[in-house]
Design a protein around this motif. Structure first.
Motif, short mmCIF file in Angstrom:
data_model
loop_
_atom_site.label_atom_id
_atom_site.label_comp_id
_atom_site.label_asym_id
_atom_site.label_seq_id
_atom_site.Cartn_x
_atom_site.Cartn_y
_atom_site.Cartn_z
N PHE A 388 4.55 13.22 -10.20
CA PHE A 388 5.39 14.33 -10.39
C PHE A 388 6.92 14.06 -9.83
CE2 PHE A 388 1.43 16.76 -9.14
CZ PHE A 388 0.95 16.80 -10.38
N TYR A 389 6.84 13.27 -9.09
CA TYR A 389 8.26 12.58 -8.85
C TYR A 389 8.16 11.04 -8.80
CZ TYR A 389 10.05 17.22 -6.80
OH TYR A 389 10.33 18.36 -6.89
N ASP A 390 9.33 10.43 -9.02
CA ASP A 390 9.27 8.83 -9.05
C ASP A 390 9.92 8.09 -7.75
OD1 ASP A 390 8.13 8.26 -11.51
OD2 ASP A 390 9.91 8.55 -12.85
N ILE A 391 9.10 7.31 -7.32
CA ILE A 391 9.70 6.79 -5.89
C ILE A 391 10.94 5.94 -6.43
CG2 ILE A 391 7.35 6.36 -5.22
CD1 ILE A 391 7.72 3.53 -6.00
N ASP A 392 11.94 5.89 -5.20
CA ASP A 392 12.96 5.12 -5.13
C ASP A 392 13.05 3.88 -5.33
OD1 ASP A 392 14.26 7.62 -5.03
OD2 ASP A 392 14.53 7.70 -2.88
N ASN A 393 12.14 3.19 -4.71
CA ASN A 393 12.02 1.71 -4.55
C ASN A 393 10.43 1.47 -3.88
OD1 ASN A 393 12.42 1.52 -1.63
ND2 ASN A 393 14.80 1.80 -2.14
N GLY A 394 10.00 0.39 -4.16
CA GLY A 394 8.56 -0.22 -3.54
C GLY A 394 7.89 0.02 -4.80
N SER A 395 6.35 0.08 -4.76
CA SER A 395 5.46 0.28 -5.70
C SER A 395 4.25 0.97 -5.28
CB SER A 395 5.18 -1.22 -6.39
OG SER A 395 4.38 -1.90 -5.28
N ILE A 396 3.54 1.66 -6.33
CA ILE A 396 2.20 2.05 -6.04
C ILE A 396 1.44 1.73 -7.22
CG2 ILE A 396 1.01 4.43 -6.04
CD1 ILE A 396 3.54 5.64 -5.10
N THR A 397 0.32 1.08 -6.92
CA THR A 397 -0.55 0.60 -8.06
C THR A 397 -1.88 1.20 -7.99
OG1 THR A 397 -1.21 -1.22 -6.81
CG2 THR A 397 0.60 -1.57 -7.86
N ILE A 398 -2.35 1.46 -9.27
CA ILE A 398 -3.82 1.69 -9.14
C ILE A 398 -4.80 0.53 -10.09
CG2 ILE A 398 -5.51 3.43 -10.19
CD1 ILE A 398 -3.54 5.63 -9.77
N ASP A 399 -5.82 0.14 -9.38
CA ASP A 399 -6.56 -1.05 -9.76
C ASP A 399 -5.40 -2.06 -10.59
OD1 ASP A 399 -8.51 0.63 -9.41
OD2 ASP A 399 -9.15 0.65 -11.43
N GLY A 400 -4.59 -2.30 -9.51
CA GLY A 400 -3.55 -3.59 -9.56
C GLY A 400 -2.51 -3.24 -10.72
N VAL A 401 -2.32 -2.12 -11.07
CA VAL A 401 -1.34 -1.85 -12.37
C VAL A 401 -0.58 -0.68 -11.63
CG1 VAL A 401 -0.87 -0.89 -14.58
CG2 VAL A 401 -3.10 -1.84 -14.06
N ASN A 402 0.78 -1.04 -11.82
CA ASN A 402 1.94 -0.48 -11.41
C ASN A 402 1.76 1.14 -12.33
OD1 ASN A 402 4.64 1.08 -10.72
ND2 ASN A 402 5.26 -0.88 -9.88
N ILE A 403 1.80 2.27 -11.31
CA ILE A 403 1.49 3.61 -12.16
C ILE A 403 2.87 3.89 -13.06
CG2 ILE A 403 0.37 4.53 -10.07
CD1 ILE A 403 2.84 6.02 -9.17
N LYS A 404 4.04 3.15 -12.98
CA LYS A 404 5.12 3.37 -13.71
C LYS A 404 4.67 2.77 -15.15
CE LYS A 404 9.14 3.73 -10.50
NZ LYS A 404 10.32 3.11 -10.15
#
Length: 580
Positions: A388-404
């Motif tokens: 719903f919002y994008d992070i400023d920096n860092g990373s979030i992954t699901i099953d090793g894939v960046n959500i972006k």
């Protein structure tokens, strides 16, 4: 500004060029017949030669022609009005559709930072104002232009000197109208803005009527409303008054022109270079020539309102869209539900950090509870995970894939969320449950309702699953609404389940039913549970304690109590009544 707004409105009219051509053709025929009638009238006058010397045969024939002309004018004025109204309604339909679709395209931050009542006002009130302005503009524009051109031609044919005098004097009325229009535009823009503010305030007041009455806030609420209402009255009065000056001002100028034509024409007729019938015809043309200017200034206030309203509508359409998925975005198939957050930083407002250096590793099928004081960033974390919002920096992954890198629709299909504030729509129970997955079968819907312990409740409604719910489910209790929200998440059958204070609004008995149902649902699913009531998350595999946007503790219930840290303080506050 006004020119660019008008140009953009005209682009919405472009698809209806065919209807526009028919409207213009109707206007040309209608005005041509209107302009021919004075010629016939003048001829009839000239056939009344003297007392007792009237050419009745010619006069009768002319009267028949006039009757046919009047009938033709009526028919083609009707067709012109019909086609212009169709164009206006279709344009308004397209404009309103685009604005509504735009709400789906803008990022959630745009909706969050704008008054909902004001946005609703732009879709309804402002678009309606544009439609009213278009209808008036078309009706006056088409017939006006043809009338002006036609009367100029006929006047030059009759007497070029008088015609030239009329045309030279006409810019006076245009100057007056332009001056008043420029003076009133800002007032009309402010009027539309205040209408949006009032819509927003009324929506908030009506939607929170229980709180208003509970705290006896009625008088103060009325005082606040009256401030908006009084300012709208003041601004609206000034705008309408200034706009209303245009029509009588231009009529005065045009009446002066008409009087000058009458005097000059009479002198010419006495000199013998103009017949009485031609003078009568000329005076009619002079009146018809100035009529379009009078009509345009008569609807000037409506046109100014329409331009101001269109500007507010285009402000929405010009808002920046949510970032599109990358062309090579990935669709995660057979999602397992491994979620990893690494060194995430985020702030809603620049220079005011909310989440800093947040890291969390969630294994597939595990149940993670996130706790902490209000404002520590728990719900914000969910907003980031759902993009719903994008992070400023860092990373979030699901099953090793960046959500972006994941297709947004695919990401959200693999995730189901139950919010603290229940959201139900004015539709049937079944359609509300289908909101999460349109292809769910009746069997799946009933199974989900049973897991959420709301099947029996649904069956006791008048029409079962086909029962209609009021807006926000107001014809159900808070607990029943929450159970349906949870059932809707069950229908989605997600790999990742998010429960944001899902049981905060139900009684203890209902909470127990939900907890039992969720225990079965969360098997083999990654579950993220945000809770203030620590009794609901004591069986979680891992409890994450957040404070000031950071993870300050992790562990299970027993280990965190033994550590006597932040979690221990929260627990003792709830269950032992000790102050922190």
């Amino acid at each position: 500004m006004k020119k660019s707004v008008v140009r953009r409105v005209l682009k919405y009219i472009k698809p209806y060029k065919g209807l526009l051509a028919l409207a213009i053709l109707s206007a040309i025929i209608s005005v041509s017949l209107t302009l021919y009638i004075p010629v016939l009238t003048g001829n009839a006058i000239d056939n009344i030669i003297d007392k007792g010397n009237v050419n009745f045969e010619n006069v009768l024939q002319i009267i028949i022609y006039i009757a046919v002309g009047v009938a033709g004018v009526a028919i083609f004025q009707w067709t012109m009005t019909y086609f212009t109204n169709v164009i206006s309604y279709k344009t308004v339909r397209d404009l309103r559709r685009d604005v509504f679709c735009k709400f789906n395209d803008v990022p959630l931050s745009y909706i969050d930072t704008h008054s909902h009542g004001d946005l609703i006002s732009r879709v309804i009130n402002d678009v309606d104002a544009v439609g009213d302005g278009l209808s008036q503009m078309f009706l006056q524009l088409f017939s006006g232009i043809v009338t002006i051109l036609g009367t100029m031609v006929f006047m030059f044919i009759i007497d070029w000197r008088i015609a030239l005098a009329v045309i030279i004097l006409t810019p006076l009325s245009l100057f007056v109208a332009a001056f008043i229009g420029k003076m009133t535009h800002n007032r009309f823009a402010r009027q539309q803005q205040l209408q949006g503010d009032i819509s927003s305030y009324v929506e908030e007041y009506v939607g929170n009527q229980r709180i208003v009455k509970a705290f006896s806030y009625e008088d103060r609420a009325f005082e606040n409303f009256e401030k908006y209402n009084q300012e709208l009255y003041t601004v609206g009065f000034k705008a309408q008054f200034a706009g209303a000056l245009a029509n009588p001002s231009t009529r005065f100028v045009n009446a002066t022109v008409y009087a000058a034509v009458g005097i000059f024409g009479a002198i010419t007729a006495i000199a013998g270079t103009l017949s009485v019938g031609q003078l009568s015809c000329f005076l009619t043309y002079a009146n018809q020539y100035t009529k379009p200017f009078n009509e345009v200034t008569g609807v000037l206030t409506q046109l100014q309102t329409a331009i101001a309203a269109a500007g507010r509508v285009f402000d929405v359409l010009d808002a920046e869209d949510e970032p599109e998925d990358k062309p090579d975005s990935i669709k995660v198939e057979n999602c397992k539900g491994n979620v990893k957050i690494e060194n995430v930083n985020f702030s809603y407002v620049k220079d005011k950090p909310l989440i800093t250096n947040f890291s969390l590793d969630v294994k597939s099928g595990s149940h993670i509870a996130i706790v902490g004081p209000t404002g520590c960033g728990k719900t914000t974390f969910i907003n980031l995970l759902m993009r719903f919002y994008d992070i400023d920096n860092g990373s979030i992954t699901i099953d090793g894939v960046n959500i972006k890198d994941i297709d947004c629709e695919n990401l959200r299909k693999n995730t189901a969320i139950v919010l603290q504030d229940t959201v139900l729509f004015a539709d049937t129970v079944k359609n509300n449950l289908l909101y999460s997955r349109q292809d769910a079968t009746d069997t799946e819907i009933i199974a989900a309702a049973k897991k959420a312990n709301c099947h029996n409740m649904i069956m006791h409604l008048p029409d079962g699953y086909d029962s209609m719910l009021a807006k926000d489910g107001q014809n159900l209790s808070q607990g029943q609404r929450q159970l349906l929200s949870i059932a809707r998440a069950f229908v989605a059958s997600p790999k990742i389940l998010i429960l944001d204070e899902a049981t905060s609004s139900v009684d203890t008995r209902t909470e127990k039913k939900i907890q039992d149902a969720m225990t079965n649902l969360m098997k083999n699913r990654t579950s993220l549970i945000i809770a203030h009531r620590l009794s609901t998350i004591q069986d979680a595999d891992v409890i994450v304690v957040m404070d000031n946007g950071r993870v300050v503790e992790t562990g299970n219930h027993e280990s965190l109590l033994a550590a006597k840290g932040r979690y221990y303080e929260l627990y003792m506050t709830q269950f032992a009544g000790k102050a922190i």
